[in-house]
Design an enzyme around this catalytic site. Sequence first.
Site, PDB file in Angstrom:
ATOM      1  N   ASP A   1       0.826  -1.201   0.000  1.00 59.89           N
ATOM      2  CA  ASP A   1       0.000   0.000   0.000  1.00 59.89           C
ATOM      3  C   ASP A   1       0.866   1.259   0.000  1.00 59.89           C
ATOM      4  OD1 ASP A   1      -1.959   1.902   0.382  1.00 59.89           O
ATOM      5  OD2 ASP A   1      -2.343   1.389   2.470  1.00 59.89           O
TER       6      ASP A   1
ATOM      7  N   ASP B   1      -2.434   6.338  -5.771  1.00 60.39           N
ATOM      8  CA  ASP B   1      -2.573   5.419  -4.640  1.00 60.39           C
ATOM      9  C   ASP B   1      -2.837   3.995  -5.116  1.00 60.39           C
ATOM     10  OD1 ASP B   1      -2.869   4.496  -2.036  1.00 60.39           O
ATOM     11  OD2 ASP B   1      -4.963   5.057  -1.909  1.00 60.39           O
TER      12      ASP B   1
END
Length: 476
Positions: free
Chosen positions: A153, A352
């Site tokens: 992430d 992201d």
Amino acid sequence: MASQLVVRLLVLCLLCGASAAAKRRYLSVSMDELLSSSKAHVWTKKPASGNKLTVSASSGLAPKNGASGSFVRHDMNRLSTLLRRSSVSSAAPPSADPFPIPGIPISYPPVAPPAEAPSVTIPDSTGTSLDTLEFVVTVGFGTPAQTYTVIFDTGSDVSWIQCLPCSGHCYKQHDPIFDPTKSATYSVVPCGHPQCAAADGSKCSNGTCLYKVEYGDGSSSAGVLSHETLSLTSTRALPGFAFGCGQTNLGDFGDVDGLIGLGRGQLSLSSQAAASFGGTFSYCLPSDNTTHGYLTIGPTTPASNDDVQYTAMVQKQDYPSFYFVELVSIDIGGYILPVPPTLFTDDGTFLDSGTILTYLPPEAYTALRDRFKFTMTQYKPAPAYDPFDTCYDFTGQSAIFIPAVSFKFSDGSVFDLSFFGILIFPDDTAPAIGCLGFVARPSAMPFTIVGNMQQRNTEVIYDVAAEKIGFASASC
């Protein structure tokens, strides 16, 4: 004669330019290819047992079905997490408040030796088989190494896995829970260590540094901030890696074993690996659910033959761990959306890996949707599939042609999206139904987000040391 030659050369150059431009005007896929691998291109997970986040109907994001609704729940929960983290200073000193986790004897980690090679590459894949909408890699913790499949992430810093004795709670995961007593290289981080101050929710108990990461849907991981050998492959390891040994883990994480953070903060894997592998990492997210991409820590040589398009990495004071770029316009089929660049630049654009969808300013989304519809009039419209409002039924078509979409940045670089980054197929029971894979950003979202759906089949290169992000299309 000379003038005629010049004219011919100019015509040839114009034709070459037109050919190059036409290359990105339309993208296509055959229906045979699509239908033969229909489930591979369905971006969904098992429906959640219940919505943890209540989304009002007025926001336009109220889930109507289990599959697509999970997109929205995931991203809105994540947004809440990101905003919560940004409001907490990472430099805040650790609290002396006790934490209900038993202490572990303190020792200091070994010093990491120099790397034997400039980079290491490991396979990545979609996490749908583990009931998560994010992407996962398998790495090893401990000596001897125990393998764990974890989310990676770019919007997180602290990495964590579930650990015995699970004094609080551990959810059911894919692999056996990590037992630190069976590792010869495990140690805890003492409260005086600089990494303790950098940890989310850091607190102290009997001289041991404790962490707590909270997520927007109420999920959380808490435990002992620790050091351990992280094995990226069977031959490449990172000794003394700081991570959260989670002994109280609550909420819905699917069946994954934990999370690896790749943000800009001090505790992320990319930051901790910089001394050994350099300040660069990259990933390529596979275009479907049955193939693999890769995550590379260190320098990379893109698999694509196309030149890498680099754009500046923008820092925002309010969000120091996030990767921002300066998006200024969107090209669809050779047509630049008629919206001012300030629509994107005033708030910024966040890249992201952990957000699924791409959220555009409403004015930009409306312009993109309307232009997409203008170029798709030959196809039969289909009912909206929440949150996607622009869908088509391609039953009976031999091939699907859609306008190409590219993101353009202030320094002139371009990110070309793949076919499945533009048109998505959200329901495996209706494999010929495709939808425009973008949504309008809700009012609660303070910036534009480019999610992982649009990043697939592209190597995204994060050269943190040089403050730039690169895009190499058709790389996996």
